[in-house]
Design an enzyme around this catalytic site. Sequence first.
Site, PDB file in Angstrom:
ATOM      1  N   SER A 133       0.834  -1.198   0.000  1.00 49.72           N
ATOM      2  CA  SER A 133       0.000   0.000   0.000  1.00 49.72           C
ATOM      3  C   SER A 133       0.877   1.261   0.000  1.00 49.72           C
ATOM      4  O   SER A 133       1.577   1.509  -0.977  1.00 49.72           O
ATOM      5  CB  SER A 133      -0.972  -0.047   1.189  1.00 49.72           C
ATOM      6  OG  SER A 133      -1.980   0.913   1.065  1.00 49.72           O
ATOM      7  N   HIS A 169      -4.808  -1.671  -4.035  1.00 48.78           N
ATOM      8  CA  HIS A 169      -6.144  -2.073  -3.551  1.00 48.78           C
ATOM      9  C   HIS A 169      -7.205  -1.881  -4.633  1.00 48.78           C
ATOM     10  O   HIS A 169      -8.330  -1.460  -4.354  1.00 48.78           O
ATOM     11  CB  HIS A 169      -6.531  -1.265  -2.309  1.00 48.78           C
ATOM     12  CG  HIS A 169      -5.522  -1.290  -1.213  1.00 48.78           C
ATOM     13  ND1 HIS A 169      -5.029  -2.463  -0.677  1.00 48.78           N
ATOM     14  CD2 HIS A 169      -4.886  -0.274  -0.545  1.00 48.78           C
ATOM     15  CE1 HIS A 169      -4.148  -2.171   0.280  1.00 48.78           C
ATOM     16  NE2 HIS A 169      -4.037  -0.863   0.362  1.00 48.78           N
TER      17      HIS A 169
END
Length: 241
Positions: A133, A169
């Site tokens: 991330s 994501h």
Amino acid sequence: MPAEQPTILATSGGFRAGRRTSLEFGDLVRFAVELSGATGRPRLLHVGTANGDQRFFNAHLSEAGQLAGWDVAHLNLFTMPPVDDVASFVLEHDVVWVGGGSVANLLAVWRVHGLGPVLRRAWEAGVVLGGVSAGAICWYEGGVTDSFGPQLRVVRDGLGFLPYGSGVHLDSEPARRPAVHAAVGGGELPVTHCTDDGAGLLYRGVELVEAVAERDGAGACVVRPDGSGGVVEEALDVRRL
């Protein structure tokens, strides 16, 4: 033994719930260690700047390291670095794994401490760089982030080791794909490399070598401008680890 070429593994994964511990290292982190060529007890340096160097999370990762048979250390920058010579500390590890959280805050703190040049030196020396991330976006020119609030925005001051944008994501947060498309189509981001949860992208130097996954069905793609304000999204072949 350092990696043969400068290596980055940028992901939307890496950890999983443990059976007897809070966390275990998933296949993506294990792949990063494999890429390093480490023998004996691999040395992994966790950098948790993006979540404020939370000590409880450090403890979970140290416990996961004991389970894996690895030596896990932490580069905490709050409230101060753990050593005087940060460069030497980073370079004595096989893998640097950067955790998720706020990429905007991470980049700001890293600039204050001069960590960017240290990480570039490590990358060029064969220390494998990886992360999830925020810990993926940081290696690129920039990417889409919720660092500033629920409304996704673009950061464009990444370290720039990889001359692309980053989208993480992509499958689990519905706003991510349209935000990436808008940023690439509008010229805010260059050609952007994206991962679903559980997928990662392997780079040798700045070349994208392959997409890999620790979860069945996790995808990856490249989003390019089409020259007329729109984008073309190209799905990548993904190898299941």
